[in-house]
Design a protein around this motif. Structure first.
Motif, mmCIF file in Angstrom:
data_model
loop_
_atom_site.group_PDB
_atom_site.id
_atom_site.type_symbol
_atom_site.label_atom_id
_atom_site.label_comp_id
_atom_site.label_asym_id
_atom_site.label_seq_id
_atom_site.Cartn_x
_atom_site.Cartn_y
_atom_site.Cartn_z
ATOM 1 N N ARG A 22 83.155 -11.653 31.738
ATOM 2 C CA ARG A 22 84.344 -10.833 31.484
ATOM 3 C C ARG A 22 85.609 -11.562 31.947
ATOM 4 O O ARG A 22 86.616 -11.589 31.256
ATOM 5 N N LEU A 26 88.729 -12.856 29.651
ATOM 6 C CA LEU A 26 90.113 -12.462 29.896
ATOM 7 C C LEU A 26 91.026 -13.671 30.083
ATOM 8 O O LEU A 26 92.202 -13.613 29.742
ATOM 9 N N ASP A 95 85.829 1.407 18.196
ATOM 10 C CA ASP A 95 86.380 1.730 19.506
ATOM 11 C C ASP A 95 87.779 2.279 19.312
ATOM 12 O O ASP A 95 88.574 1.723 18.557
ATOM 13 N N GLY A 97 90.097 2.341 21.549
ATOM 14 C CA GLY A 97 91.065 1.607 22.351
ATOM 15 C C GLY A 97 91.324 0.207 21.838
ATOM 16 O O GLY A 97 91.855 -0.623 22.564
ATOM 17 N N GLU A 100 95.025 -0.882 21.956
ATOM 18 C CA GLU A 100 95.488 -1.122 23.324
ATOM 19 C C GLU A 100 94.901 -2.408 23.890
ATOM 20 O O GLU A 100 95.583 -3.185 24.541
ATOM 21 N N ARG A 101 93.612 -2.638 23.618
ATOM 22 C CA ARG A 101 92.961 -3.848 24.102
ATOM 23 C C ARG A 101 93.594 -5.082 23.470
ATOM 24 O O ARG A 101 93.880 -6.070 24.141
ATOM 25 N N ASP A 102 93.830 -5.006 22.159
ATOM 26 C CA ASP A 102 94.447 -6.133 21.475
ATOM 27 C C ASP A 102 95.858 -6.398 21.995
ATOM 28 O O ASP A 102 96.259 -7.552 22.162
ATOM 29 N N LEU A 105 95.448 -8.092 25.384
ATOM 30 C CA LEU A 105 95.011 -9.484 25.248
ATOM 31 C C LEU A 105 96.121 -10.373 24.691
ATOM 32 O O LEU A 105 96.293 -11.507 25.129
#
Length: 174
Positions: A22, A26, A95, A97, A100-102, A105
């Protein structure tokens, strides 16, 4: 490697592998490159396990290896070469989210590599300022300033995507 040391290594890696992957993801925002970084980190750890096992902060030791492998990958020009004639299509998991995740990132990728490493280790790796300092081989003050700048840049990038709007004007009190 003696069997008892190899058993310790396997136990350590088994317990930490998801978290290491993980963190690598990130740092680089690419699952395949994250796999490569984790593999290079664990290979270096295996080769130096006898010395590493005696470290005061084994997790910090491993994080330092990982950040160095990530920075090494960024320096290599060949890592940007596309070996096929087209980019493969990747399916996104169902998903809610994803946006938001994109956005996160994308904002992380916009940070300079030092700030990105500090933010990832501190907030996604749950390391203390001191542990982050040790993992990166820099001063506590440097970690604090890099973290502050990185978080400010992330806030700015994420706020630009979702500006705060009000439903009433300043003079309307109905």
């Amino acid at each position: 490697m003696p069997p008892d040391l190899e058993r310790e290594y396997v136990e350590y890696v088994t317990a930490r592998l998801p978290r290491l992957h993980r963190m690598a993801y990130l740092l680089c925002a690419d699952a395949f490159q994250a796999d490569d970084i984790v593999q290079a980190t664990l290979t270096a750890l295996y080769v130096n396990w006898k010395r590493a096992a005696g470290a005061d902060n084994l997790d910090g030791y491993v994080h330092r290896i990982m950040v160095r492998r990530y920075l090494d990958e960024r320096r290599r020009g060949w890592s940007k070469v596309l070996l096929g004639d087209r980019v493969p299509e990747l399916s996104a998991p169902a998903d809610h989210g994803v946006e938001e995740r994109d956005a996160l990132l994308t904002a992380l990728r916009s940070l300079p590599k030092g700030q990105r490493a500090v933010v990832v280790l501190r907030y996604f790796g749950d390391l203390s300022v001191e542990a982050t300092s040790e993992a990166l081989g820099c001063s506590v003050g440097n970690v604090k300033s890099q973290c502050s700048r990185g978080l400010a840049t992330l806030r700015q990038a994420l706020d630009a995507r979702h500006p705060i709007t009000t439903s009433q004007g300043a003079g309307d009190h109905s």
